[in-house]
Design a protein around this motif. Structure first.
Motif, short mmCIF file in Angstrom:
data_model
loop_
_atom_site.label_atom_id
_atom_site.label_comp_id
_atom_site.label_asym_id
_atom_site.label_seq_id
_atom_site.Cartn_x
_atom_site.Cartn_y
_atom_site.Cartn_z
N CYS A 121 0.83 -1.21 0.00
CA CYS A 121 0.00 0.00 0.00
C CYS A 121 0.86 1.25 0.00
N TRP A 122 0.42 2.26 -0.77
CA TRP A 122 1.12 3.54 -0.86
C TRP A 122 0.56 4.53 0.17
N TYR A 123 -0.54 4.18 0.80
CA TYR A 123 -1.22 5.09 1.73
C TYR A 123 -1.65 6.37 1.02
N VAL A 146 -4.72 17.61 0.39
CA VAL A 146 -4.98 17.45 -1.05
C VAL A 146 -3.74 16.85 -1.70
N ASP A 147 -2.60 17.34 -1.27
CA ASP A 147 -1.32 16.82 -1.76
C ASP A 147 -1.21 15.34 -1.44
N LYS A 148 -1.59 14.97 -0.22
CA LYS A 148 -1.60 13.56 0.17
C LYS A 148 -2.86 13.36 0.99
N ASN A 149 -3.78 12.64 0.42
CA ASN A 149 -5.11 12.49 1.02
C ASN A 149 -5.08 11.99 2.47
N GLY A 167 8.94 19.29 -15.94
CA GLY A 167 8.26 18.32 -15.08
C GLY A 167 7.11 18.93 -14.32
N SER A 168 6.75 18.34 -13.21
CA SER A 168 5.64 18.75 -12.35
C SER A 168 4.32 18.32 -12.97
N LEU A 169 3.24 18.57 -12.26
CA LEU A 169 1.93 18.15 -12.74
C LEU A 169 1.54 18.89 -14.02
N SER A 170 1.49 20.22 -13.95
CA SER A 170 1.01 20.94 -15.13
C SER A 170 2.02 20.82 -16.27
N GLY A 171 3.30 20.73 -15.91
CA GLY A 171 4.33 20.53 -16.94
C GLY A 171 4.10 19.20 -17.66
N GLY A 194 -4.82 13.15 -6.02
CA GLY A 194 -4.87 14.61 -6.08
C GLY A 194 -3.54 15.28 -5.89
N ASN A 195 -3.38 16.39 -6.52
CA ASN A 195 -2.21 17.26 -6.34
C ASN A 195 -2.75 18.63 -5.96
N ASP A 196 -1.90 19.48 -5.43
CA ASP A 196 -2.40 20.77 -4.94
C ASP A 196 -1.71 22.00 -5.53
N ILE A 249 -3.73 -3.44 -18.14
CA ILE A 249 -2.82 -4.13 -19.05
C ILE A 249 -1.41 -3.64 -18.72
N ASN A 250 -0.57 -4.55 -18.26
CA ASN A 250 0.80 -4.17 -17.96
C ASN A 250 1.63 -4.30 -19.23
N ILE A 251 2.16 -3.18 -19.69
CA ILE A 251 2.99 -3.23 -20.90
C ILE A 251 4.40 -3.66 -20.51
N VAL A 252 4.92 -4.59 -21.27
CA VAL A 252 6.21 -5.19 -20.93
C VAL A 252 7.32 -4.70 -21.85
N GLY A 280 -1.59 8.23 -16.95
CA GLY A 280 -1.52 9.18 -15.85
C GLY A 280 -1.78 10.59 -16.34
N SER A 281 -1.15 11.57 -15.70
CA SER A 281 -1.38 12.97 -16.03
C SER A 281 -1.00 13.24 -17.49
N ALA A 282 0.17 12.79 -17.91
CA ALA A 282 0.65 13.09 -19.25
C ALA A 282 -0.04 12.21 -20.29
N LEU A 319 -5.47 4.01 -25.01
CA LEU A 319 -4.82 4.45 -23.78
C LEU A 319 -4.71 3.23 -22.86
N VAL A 320 -3.47 2.81 -22.61
CA VAL A 320 -3.25 1.55 -21.91
C VAL A 320 -2.56 1.80 -20.57
N ASP A 321 -3.10 1.23 -19.52
CA ASP A 321 -2.47 1.41 -18.21
C ASP A 321 -2.61 0.12 -17.41
N TRP A 337 7.87 8.45 -1.97
CA TRP A 337 7.51 9.85 -2.19
C TRP A 337 6.55 9.97 -3.40
N HIS A 338 6.93 9.45 -4.54
CA HIS A 338 6.00 9.42 -5.68
C HIS A 338 5.41 8.02 -5.82
N SER A 339 4.53 7.85 -6.79
CA SER A 339 3.78 6.59 -6.86
C SER A 339 4.72 5.37 -6.93
C1 FAD Z 1 1.41 12.75 -3.70
C2 FAD Z 1 1.92 13.59 -4.84
C3 FAD Z 1 1.67 14.93 -4.88
C4 FAD Z 1 2.13 15.70 -5.93
N1 FAD Z 1 1.82 17.02 -5.95
C5 FAD Z 1 2.18 17.77 -6.98
C6 FAD Z 1 1.78 19.13 -7.05
O1 FAD Z 1 1.06 19.61 -6.19
N2 FAD Z 1 2.18 19.86 -8.10
C7 FAD Z 1 2.97 19.34 -9.08
O2 FAD Z 1 3.31 20.06 -10.00
N3 FAD Z 1 3.34 18.05 -9.07
C8 FAD Z 1 2.95 17.25 -8.05
N4 FAD Z 1 3.30 15.93 -8.04
C9 FAD Z 1 3.99 15.37 -9.21
C10 FAD Z 1 3.01 15.09 -10.36
O3 FAD Z 1 1.91 14.38 -9.89
C11 FAD Z 1 3.73 14.29 -11.46
O4 FAD Z 1 4.81 15.04 -11.92
C12 FAD Z 1 2.84 13.97 -12.67
O5 FAD Z 1 1.64 13.36 -12.29
C13 FAD Z 1 3.59 13.06 -13.63
O6 FAD Z 1 2.74 12.64 -14.67
P1 FAD Z 1 3.04 11.36 -15.56
O7 FAD Z 1 1.89 11.20 -16.47
O8 FAD Z 1 4.38 11.44 -16.13
O9 FAD Z 1 3.05 10.13 -14.53
P2 FAD Z 1 1.81 9.51 -13.73
O10 FAD Z 1 0.70 10.47 -13.65
O11 FAD Z 1 2.35 8.99 -12.48
O12 FAD Z 1 1.31 8.32 -14.66
C14 FAD Z 1 2.04 7.18 -14.97
C15 FAD Z 1 1.05 6.07 -15.33
O13 FAD Z 1 1.74 5.00 -15.97
C16 FAD Z 1 1.19 3.77 -15.54
N5 FAD Z 1 2.20 2.73 -15.76
C17 FAD Z 1 3.42 2.63 -15.20
N6 FAD Z 1 4.09 1.58 -15.71
C18 FAD Z 1 3.28 0.99 -16.62
C19 FAD Z 1 3.39 -0.13 -17.48
N7 FAD Z 1 4.50 -0.87 -17.53
N8 FAD Z 1 2.35 -0.46 -18.28
C20 FAD Z 1 1.21 0.28 -18.24
N9 FAD Z 1 1.05 1.36 -17.46
C21 FAD Z 1 2.06 1.71 -16.66
C22 FAD Z 1 0.85 4.02 -14.08
O14 FAD Z 1 -0.13 3.12 -13.62
C23 FAD Z 1 0.35 5.48 -14.13
O15 FAD Z 1 -1.04 5.54 -14.32
C24 FAD Z 1 2.87 15.13 -6.97
C25 FAD Z 1 3.15 13.77 -6.93
C26 FAD Z 1 2.68 13.01 -5.87
C27 FAD Z 1 2.99 11.56 -5.85
#
Ligand code: FAD
Lengths: 66, 565
Positions: A42-44, B331-334, B395-399, B57-59, B165-168, B23-25, B42-44, B220-222
């Protein structure tokens, strides 16, 4: 531990299973209620409880994370 | 279901654009490509509606808005970003992938009903600054429903969702990347995706360093982002860069919350065991300095016996504390307030002990490590695009969302202008890939994924953590090679473990690249990100990027001069 689901309140909708980003929660085919199979992974993050319509999930931190 | 007999269904999916990682991107990329009328998958490996770093959520929403002050302009942003990244990011990228899009993205999200204006009385944004920014670039917002909201939009306009679907691996032929293969983590079905353009967007890399609370998923991150994109792209021959710069942050002790941005953004202090605000010793801006300064400072305070270190919020005004406690931290961490309650910390009145997080490859602003892309989000392999935290862009969320948007748009352009390789792959190749995945369910003897992963973290923490040396890095190389051999015979009991095994495989790939880069880079840079005890200073001849790519089984290294503004 980690994710505690109150089975009495739970309506078996399965959203927590769908929403958990880590594939930890599985719907039990028999009881139609969710089961946390991998609590140690769990990531909590709280995603499982955020959309829970019955508000029946509690996050419990293990001792080492306090 | 008998998992051992290898009789899983096969599905072949043909699309124009394949997006790996929802994810976000990735979700933004899928939306952008679909808007061009293309067929998009869109595969995840997770459920998409809440997956990745934005799951709960992010804040903070980084935005340059041209509201008047000098700092709120593209020029000021570029100057700051260039300084932050020390020239190791291609400066043609931010204008194209971020600055030209951010206002539209903000508008779009507001139209979708994402609450961006926390100053409800004046219907205005609340903006704060942190990490050395020249002004207040971060809109404080309620991002709890951002991910499900954009996911719904993607579904609505006809993006095809492939959940769980886990992409390998990517599919590659002599024309370039033509898709990917993976498996359904609940049913076991094998999937072959064939696409004219493929976008990887699987986020950052976690779970390859020991976590302070000895809970590997307490990251720290997912923790479910494991360098899939970086590893797959690298195996396919694409360039990755600056992998040696592992990132650290400060988190509340034993808890993985990001928190730092919210705390320093609101003017919180970081103090040592003597009650001193010590960060000014390490950077003139103290708590307002770049992110890497904070773990660097804490590292030395602890080492020299002035720990523990703490967040100190006691001087904040009632109004600021309320904003922090009600609108930002949970919001940053539920689960932030659950942690406080269960630990017995009162954020308003108590010091909150902090620690240096485990290392990860980044997902935040200022990162210089990941897949090397052009301003069009193309990798160095035809047909392969990348977006989000796995790339070297803003990087970052909006980035990440803006970069995803760019990747989707550019991939669509590529397809519409006749791009895309020959979508053919020999049945033997595909069957071989399938075999190499499912054979682990039939293995009887080998080690389990969690055992391999545990060893990987031990090696990385011991030799490739904070404080590196040539001898240590060479020891790490030898240990990682052994792990590579053990991977071949690894055994898994079920599909969940099979996914974890392929996460381990990608982690191992990335770890090797980190070690290789760290060994090569005979200098120190970005604080504890890359601190070589045998070369403790930054060196002029190393003020450059280090690219790596795989060619006929050999790693080719290249140094690239820093970019000017
Ligand atoms: C708790 C927390 C708070 C944050 N707060 C902020 C904030 O307030 N402001 C800010 O700017 N940034 C924040 N960030 C950072 C921001 O969330 C990330 O920079 C952003 O979401 C990155 O987007 P991404 O699409 O690259 O990755 P993600 O959104 O993490 O998406 C990656 C996706 O890929 C999937 N995946 C991974 N491996 C595989 C695979 N092999 N096959 C299929 N699918 C796969 C995952 O399941 C996931 O859905 C925060 C991050 C965390 C963890």
């Amino acid at each position: 531990m980690a994710i505690l689901i109150d089975e009495k309140l739970c309506n078996g909708c399965g959203l927590c299973d769908v929403n958990c980003p880590g594939d930890l929660i599985f719907m039990d085919e028999g009881t139609q209620k969710p089961k946390v199979l991998y609590p140690e992974e769990c990531w909590y993050c709280g995603a499982c409880r955020m959309d829970c319509p019955k508000d029946c999930i509690k996050i419990v931190f293990p001792l080492t994370s306090l | 279901m008998n998992l051992k007999n290898n009789n899983f269904n096969e599905n072949v999916v043909n699309v124009d654009v394949l997006v790996i990682g929802g994810g976000s991107a990735g979700t933004m990329a899928a939306l952008a490509a679909r808007r061009q009328g293309l067929d998009v998958a869109l595969v995840d490996k997770a459920g998409i509606d809440r997956s990745g770093c934005g799951a709960a959520g992010n804040d903070h929403f980084l935005a340059v808005l041209d509201t008047g002050p000098d700092w709120d302009t593209n020029e000021a942003f570029m100057t700051w970003y260039h300084r932050l990244t020390q020239g190791l990011v291609d400066m043609n990228i931010p204008p194209k992938v971020y600055l030209s899009r951010i206002k539209n993205l903000l508008k779009y999200l507001e139209e979708l009903g994402v609450p961006m204006r926390e100053d409800t009385e004046n219907d205005a944004y609340i903006r704060t600054g942190s990490f050395g920014q020249p002004g207040e670039y971060f809109i404080n917002f309620d991002g709890r429903n951002l991910k499900p909201t954009i996911s719904k939009e993607a579904k609505k306009i006809g993006v095809k969702f492939f959940r769980r679907i886990n992409i390998v691996d990517l599919l590659v032929n002599e024309t370039g990347v033509i898709g990917a293969v993976g498996f359904d983590i609940r049913k076991g079905d094998f999937y072959v995706f064939l696409a004219k353009a493929t976008i990887v967007a699987t986020g950052n890399v976690t779970r390859f360093y020991n976590n302070q609370a000895s809970m590997p998923y307490n990251s720290w991150h997912s923790p479910y982002n494991n360098g899939g994109a970086q590893a797959m792209a690298f195996r396919a021959g694409a360039e990755i860069k600056n992998m040696e710069f592992v990132n650290y942050t400060l988190t509340p002790v034993n808890f993985s919350a990001s928190a730092l941005n919210a705390i320093v953004g609101m003017g919180g202090y970081i103090v040592n065991g003597l009650g001193e605000r010590f960060l000014f010793k390490y950077h003139e801006k103290g708590e307002k300095g770049p992110r890497w300064i904070m773990p660097w400072g804490v590292y030395w305070e602890l080492k020299e016996g002035r720990g523990p270190c703490y967040f100190d919020l006691r001087h904040l005004s009632e109004e600021d504390l309320n904003h922090l406690i009600n609108n930002l931290l949970p919001v940053d961490k539920n689960t932030f307030l659950d942690y406080c309650e269960q630990k017995g910390v009162d954020v308003r009145n108590d010091l909150m002990e902090v620690q240096i997080s485990e290392g990860q490859l980044p997902a935040f602003l200022g990162s210089v490590s990941g897949i090397n892309i052009t301003p069009e989000c193309e990798t160095t392999i035809p047909g392969l695009f990348a977006g989000g935290a796995c790339t070297v862009a803003v990087g970052s969320l909006s980035g990440s969302m803006c970069v995803g948007d760019t990747a989707g748009e550019e991939a669509a352009k590529y397809v519409l202008s006749g791009g895309g390789g020959r979508l053919e792959i020999s049945p033997e190749t595909v069957q071989g890939m399938k075999q190499s995945i499912f054979k682990h369910l039939a293995n009887m003897d080998g080690l389990k994924p969690c055992e391999l992963e545990e060893k990987l973290r031990q090696v990385m923490t011991l030799y490739v953590g904070i404080g590196r040396s040539k001898m240590g890095l060479e020891a790490a190389q030898a240990e990682l090679n052994k792990l590579g051999n053990l991977l071949i015979t690894a055994k898994t009991e079920n599909l969940h473990e099979l996914m974890r095994l392929f996460e381990f495989r990608d982690l191992l790939e990335v770890s090797k690249a980190v070690v290789r880069g760290a060994l090569e880079r005979e200098e120190s840079r970005f604080g504890i990100s890359h601190y070589r005890g045998d070369f403790p200073e930054s060196r002029k001849e190393w003020h450059c990027s280090l690219h790596q790519k795989l060619e006929k089984g050999q790693i080719i290294l290249k140094r690239v001069e820093p970019y000017n503004l």
